[in-house]
Design an enzyme around this catalytic site. Structure first.
Site, PDB file in Angstrom:
ATOM      1  N   GLN A  11      42.421  90.275  74.185  1.00  0.00           N
ATOM      2  CA  GLN A  11      41.438  91.060  73.448  1.00  0.00           C
ATOM      3  C   GLN A  11      40.607  90.163  72.542  1.00  0.00           C
ATOM      4  O   GLN A  11      41.109  89.220  71.941  1.00  0.00           O
ATOM      5  CB  GLN A  11      42.147  92.133  72.621  1.00  0.00           C
ATOM      6  CG  GLN A  11      41.260  93.298  72.263  1.00  0.00           C
ATOM      7  CD  GLN A  11      42.059  94.517  71.846  1.00  0.00           C
ATOM      8  OE1 GLN A  11      43.159  94.740  72.326  1.00  0.00           O
ATOM      9  NE2 GLN A  11      41.500  95.302  70.955  1.00  0.00           N
ATOM     10  N   SER A  96      48.446  87.724  75.442  1.00  0.00           N
ATOM     11  CA  SER A  96      48.682  89.115  75.038  1.00  0.00           C
ATOM     12  C   SER A  96      48.469  90.042  76.238  1.00  0.00           C
ATOM     13  O   SER A  96      49.206  89.959  77.213  1.00  0.00           O
ATOM     14  CB  SER A  96      47.799  89.468  73.846  1.00  0.00           C
ATOM     15  OG  SER A  96      48.189  90.694  73.263  1.00  0.00           O
ATOM     16  N   LEU A  97      47.445  90.927  76.200  1.00  0.00           N
ATOM     17  CA  LEU A  97      47.223  91.808  77.350  1.00  0.00           C
ATOM     18  C   LEU A  97      47.002  91.005  78.619  1.00  0.00           C
ATOM     19  O   LEU A  97      47.251  91.491  79.734  1.00  0.00           O
ATOM     20  CB  LEU A  97      46.034  92.743  77.095  1.00  0.00           C
ATOM     21  CG  LEU A  97      44.624  92.172  77.316  1.00  0.00           C
ATOM     22  CD1 LEU A  97      44.144  92.412  78.744  1.00  0.00           C
ATOM     23  CD2 LEU A  97      43.640  92.752  76.335  1.00  0.00           C
ATOM     24  N   ARG A 121      49.369 101.093  76.358  1.00  0.00           N
ATOM     25  CA  ARG A 121      49.658 100.033  75.393  1.00  0.00           C
ATOM     26  C   ARG A 121      48.638 100.046  74.262  1.00  0.00           C
ATOM     27  O   ARG A 121      48.982  99.947  73.081  1.00  0.00           O
ATOM     28  CB  ARG A 121      49.660  98.684  76.104  1.00  0.00           C
ATOM     29  CG  ARG A 121      50.039  97.474  75.240  1.00  0.00           C
ATOM     30  CD  ARG A 121      50.055  96.239  76.133  1.00  0.00           C
ATOM     31  NE  ARG A 121      50.467  95.012  75.441  1.00  0.00           N
ATOM     32  CZ  ARG A 121      49.623  94.150  74.873  1.00  0.00           C
ATOM     33  NH1 ARG A 121      48.315  94.393  74.905  1.00  0.00           N
ATOM     34  NH2 ARG A 121      50.070  93.054  74.294  1.00  0.00           N
ATOM     35  N   HIS A 214      51.224  92.532  67.344  1.00  0.00           N
ATOM     36  CA  HIS A 214      52.221  91.462  67.453  1.00  0.00           C
ATOM     37  C   HIS A 214      52.983  91.244  66.147  1.00  0.00           C
ATOM     38  O   HIS A 214      53.202  90.119  65.717  1.00  0.00           O
ATOM     39  CB  HIS A 214      51.574  90.161  67.953  1.00  0.00           C
ATOM     40  CG  HIS A 214      51.025  90.285  69.332  1.00  0.00           C
ATOM     41  ND1 HIS A 214      51.831  90.428  70.435  1.00  0.00           N
ATOM     42  CD2 HIS A 214      49.739  90.325  69.780  1.00  0.00           C
ATOM     43  CE1 HIS A 214      51.065  90.537  71.511  1.00  0.00           C
ATOM     44  NE2 HIS A 214      49.803  90.487  71.141  1.00  0.00           N
ATOM     45  N   GLN A 263      56.990  91.558  73.772  1.00  0.00           N
ATOM     46  CA  GLN A 263      55.661  91.018  73.475  1.00  0.00           C
ATOM     47  C   GLN A 263      54.901  91.890  72.475  1.00  0.00           C
ATOM     48  O   GLN A 263      54.083  91.383  71.703  1.00  0.00           O
ATOM     49  CB  GLN A 263      54.869  90.897  74.789  1.00  0.00           C
ATOM     50  CG  GLN A 263      53.569  90.141  74.684  1.00  0.00           C
ATOM     51  CD  GLN A 263      52.486  90.786  75.514  1.00  0.00           C
ATOM     52  OE1 GLN A 263      52.080  91.905  75.247  1.00  0.00           O
ATOM     53  NE2 GLN A 263      52.021  90.060  76.521  1.00  0.00           N
TER      54      GLN A 263
END
Length: 323
Positions: A11, A96-97, A121, A214, A263
């Site tokens: 992102q 991340s994603l 998510r 996170h 994660q």
């Protein structure tokens, strides 16, 4: 001969119009965007190509949108090159994603399922903490030890006449190149920014995000993802995938749900992930999809590793000449 790793952005790399050139030029790209639209039962592709920037930036939209562009890039690369990604790469990873994009590129997850998981998510992460209570900041010109020292100090809340209490503030991303992102209660993040200026940190800036991603404050989101991933159909990846929370490669499909759940609240260990690629013999990192954030980070983490990005027809054509 170069040894390649393919990586996928997270992102912040989104922009209106990303992927449009692929959509217009290649039927395999159109199929990817249509599959994502069908999976979400909405025209996300319209938002990606011609929509409002603020709407695209919303977490629940940005996450599946970035994956769609990355996977469209993968499919075009494979179709035009006449190969599978696993034939050309030693390992894949995503920020991340982007780890979901990497898993889909490696065949562990289907595109439609990945789109639905990323929509959930995004919503789960947004809803885990009320707006205005959490935040994130980037610390530039800092190593992990100093960033942790700042977080430890910023967590303390001392009020006269009361026992000292602790507020959540944690390392969210170790991006390498002296860039650390911290996440937690907004009040603690603001204290950390002020502290950073007294400890020789080059720059400390509050990030324009709406939740403390996170961090352990994302526990409710992790629970929702655990439930969804327990039902997901996950295949053995055709190529090792480096997980964000371990910075180590994995090919065991049974471990993937746990790695993805961890994660949500865990730190993205990107610096260590790129160093792990180098230790595997990788000499070339190729970022597939929107933007070139990871390309820039790779050059700072392992200067000897070549790094490039591809997300347009022209960039894919140039890449294919060198693969």
């Amino acid at each position: 001969m170069s040894v390649h790793a393919f990586v996928f952005p997270g992102q912040g790399s989104q922009s209106v119009g990303m992927g449009l050139g692929l959509y217009e030029a290649f039927s395999v790209a159109r199929e990817v965007f249509q599959e994502v639209d069908d999976a979400l039962e909405e025209h996300l592709s319209k938002l990606i190509f011609t929509g409002d920037t603020a709407e695209l930036t919303r977490t629940e939209n940005a996450q599946p949108a970035l994956m769609a562009v990355s996977l469209a890039t993968v499919r075009v690369l494979e179709a035009e090159g006449g190969f599978k990604l696993a034939d050309k790469a030693t390992v894949v990873a995503g920020h991340s994603l982007g780890e979901y994009s990497a898993l889909a590129a490696a065949g562990a997850l289907g595109i439609a399922q990945t789109a639905r998981l990323l929509r959930l998510r995004g919503l789960a992460m947004q809803e885990a903490v009320p707006a205005g209570e959490g935040g994130m900041a980037a610390l530039l010109g800092v190593d992990a030890d100093l960033a942790q020292e700042i977080c430890t100090e910023a967590a303390r809340v001392a009020i006269e006449g009361e026992a000292e209490r602790q507020e959540t503030i944690e390392l969210a991303n170790d991006n390498g190149g002296g860039q650390i992102v911290i996440s937690g209660r907004l009040s603690a993040i603001e204290r950390a920014i002020a502290l950073a200026k007294t400890k020789g940190v080059k720059r400390a800036v509050l990030l324009p995000v709406s939740a403390p991603f996170h961090s352990s404050l994302m526990g409710a989101a992790a629970d929702r993802m655990a439930e969804a991933l327990a039902k997901a159909e996950i295949a053995t990846p055709a190529i090792p995938v480096i997980a964000n929370v371990t910075a180590a490669k994995n090919t065991d499909a049974t471990r993937i749900p746990d790695l993805l759940v961890r994660q949500v609240t865990g730190s993205v260990r990107w610096r260590e992930s790129v160093q792990a690629m180098a230790a595997m013999g990788v000499t070339s990192q190729i970022e597939l999809g929107a933007g070139k954030v990871l390309t820039g980070l790779a050059r700072r983490i392992v200067p000897d590793m070549t790094a490039r990005n591809a997300g347009t027809p022209e960039e894919i054509e140039a890449l294919l000449r060198d693969l």
